[in-house]
Write a protein that holds these residues in place. Structure first.
Motif, short mmCIF file in Angstrom:
data_model
loop_
_atom_site.label_atom_id
_atom_site.label_comp_id
_atom_site.label_asym_id
_atom_site.label_seq_id
_atom_site.Cartn_x
_atom_site.Cartn_y
_atom_site.Cartn_z
N LEU A 118 0.70 -1.36 -0.02
CA LEU A 118 0.01 -0.03 -0.03
C LEU A 118 0.93 1.37 0.23
N THR A 119 1.89 1.20 0.65
CA THR A 119 2.84 2.55 0.68
C THR A 119 3.36 2.68 -0.45
N ALA A 163 0.69 4.00 -3.06
CA ALA A 163 0.46 5.26 -2.63
C ALA A 163 1.44 6.17 -3.15
N THR A 194 1.27 6.41 -7.09
CA THR A 194 0.17 7.35 -7.59
C THR A 194 0.83 8.69 -7.39
N ARG A 221 -7.01 -2.67 -5.07
CA ARG A 221 -5.79 -1.91 -5.14
C ARG A 221 -4.88 -2.53 -6.06
N PRO A 247 -9.55 5.63 2.83
CA PRO A 247 -7.92 6.07 3.04
C PRO A 247 -7.88 7.32 3.79
N ASP A 266 -5.67 10.19 -1.79
CA ASP A 266 -6.35 8.92 -1.96
C ASP A 266 -7.75 9.32 -1.59
#
Length: 481
Positions: free
Chosen positions: A116-117, A120, A123, A169, A354, A359
């Motif tokens: 997830l890190t 992000a 993105t 995701r 989020p 996000d």
């Protein structure tokens, strides 16, 4: 966690044989380093059926005892010799803290957190026009998956929810990397394979980049039929709607179908303003930006006009209406707080919301994609507060009221005083036609004394309604404000 749930201590894989133990560990891992209340663990693993709660609460310490043994030293014993709930030494990995449990694990060693890190960060890199960095981050993030399904075989509502969130995701990351492959001129990644589920979004990205010939060649090499054939037909027909066309592969996670209806109640005695209502309707129907700013001094009825217009326009937005007061009376002025409430209203569960503004904005736009939603933002302080809340889809629209500067880039409707006839009509609706007929001149004089401002007129009318024996002229010696 990105596959079957596994834990390692050094080079040795720990044995997690019981499904419920793995479910409890999943909850603790997501909140690693923070105390997790016992009630939250029970709800996440066993559900929320109240009739079984006592039995589950009594059984949880045994589960924690097994987990503590598993996560302890190589001999399987509990470090420090503590075996009873609440009597764990400070060196233990799993600690009992009041009415909660805390797993002392470095979050950087959890593959879910790392994925997830990196996603992000990728993105953010794409927003900052760093495609090479974004591609590298997405490749690293996708490489952390050991199987297509996260928390495979882990039971419980918490695991099921997290599994769906992570699947979404992962799909977003996969499609984003395909688009970057096209942008950077890279070949189709070998690990994705020449399957329609990967070829179609890759070909779509090529077509959107203007490389139709390459897109058709890629589709010709894929399996015939299905969506690949549908996209090829669109490309040969030179379809112009590719920007809004979404491949089936990106719809693996069901989209929430909740339709929010958050508009405040309409004004029962709303009066006049026909020209302004026509301006608002025309502004939202015209091509270009799908938002309009309603401005004017305090007390002139901006909010009432916007609410009434929103109710009139609601049939044109069948997927729902969202509303937020930005002046501190409801959610406050923080755009992230408002966006979090919006995505929850659109069907996102609390655990999947989020934390960051970027996000939240991305999730908000995905939820609005292909939908027709009207957003009413009342009492905006400025453009920076409002811009994250504006829809980007052509089918959705926003009404924004403010006493400050109009929102740049969109049309503006300015609210002024009511006309004399509208002021008299507003008083008549509040007081009744009989009272107006008895003192028509006094009613007109009262409307003029209130400067034909809706707020002052309603205040004057409320005073007279509460004093039915008073003549209208009795208020002329008092201030309407």
């Amino acid at each position: 966690m990105l596959g079957s749930l596994k834990a390692r201590r050094g080079d040795r894989e720990l044995r997690l044989n019981r499904a419920r133990d793995r479910a409890v560990l999943a909850v603790l891992l997501v909140h690693a380093g923070r105390p997790v209340p016992v009630a939250e663990i029970i709800d996440g693993v066993w559900g929320e059926e109240a009739d079984e709660a006592p039995n589950r609460a009594r059984g949880l310490p045994a589960t924690m005892y097994r987990l503590r043994n598993t996560l302890a030293g190589e001999d399987g014993s509990v470090e420090g010799g503590a075996v009873e709930s609440g009597a764990v030494e400070s060196g233990s990995v799993l600690r009992h803290v009041g009415k909660a449990y805390r797993l002392e694990v470095d979050r950087v060693n959890i593959d879910r957190t790392a994925f997830l890190t990196e996603f992000a960060a990728a993105t953010a890199a794409r927003r900052n026009r760093q495609p090479e960095r974004a591609h590298a981050l997405l490749t690293a993030a996708l490489g952390r998956w050991s199987a297509p399904v996260a928390l495979d075989g882990v039971p419980g509502p918490f695991a099921e929810h997290d599994r769906r969130m992570l699947a979404g995701r992962r799909e977003e990351a996969r499609l984003a990397r395909l688009e970057l492959d096209v942008e950077l001129g890279l070949a189709l990644p070998a690990d994705l394979g020449p399957k329609p589920a990967t070829v179609v979004p890759h070909a779509l990205a090529l077509a959107r980049a203007g490389r139709t010939v390459q897109a058709l060649a890629l589709l010709a090499d894929s399996a015939p039929g299905g969506e690949a054939a549908a996209l090829a037909a669109r490309l040969r027909g030179r379809a112009t709607d590719l920007a809004s066309w979404t491949p089936w592969a990106s719809r693996t996670t069901p989209r929430p179908i909740r339709r929010p209806y958050q508009l405040p109640p309409d004004i029962a005695d709303f009066t006049g303003r026909a020209a302004l209502l026509g301006e608002l309707a025309a502004a939202l129907a015209a091509p270009g930006p799908r938002w309009v700013t309603v401005t004017g001094p305090p007390g002139y009825g901006k909010s009432a006009l916007a609410v009434h217009a929103a109710h009139r326009l609601a049939p044109g937005f069948p997927d729902g209406q969202l509303h937020a007061g930005l002046d501190g009376k409801t959610l406050g002025a923080d755009p992230a707080t408002v966006l979090a409430s919006f995505v929850r209203a659109l069907g996102v569960e609390e655990r999947a919301v989020p934390p960051g503004l970027a996000d939240l904005r991305a999730l908000y736009l995905r939820l609005l994609a292909g939908r027709r939603v009207l957003v009413l933002l009342d009492g905006a302080a400025g453009a920076e507060q409002v811009r994250p809340l504006l829809p980007a889809e052509p089918g959705s629209a926003a009404l924004v009221t403010t006493t400050g500067r109009p929102l740049p880039g969109g049309p503006t409707v300015t609210v002024g005083r009511m006309t004399p006839d509208e002021g008299v009509e507003l008083l008549s609706r509040a007081l009744g036609p009989c009272r107006l007929a008895r003192e028509p001149d006094a009613v007109r004089a009262l409307a003029a004394a209130c400067d034909h401002q809706p707020h002052a007129l309603r205040l004057a009318a409320s005073r007279l309604v509460g004093r039915p024996a008073w003549p209208v002229s009795a208020l002329l010696s008092h201030s309407c404000g």
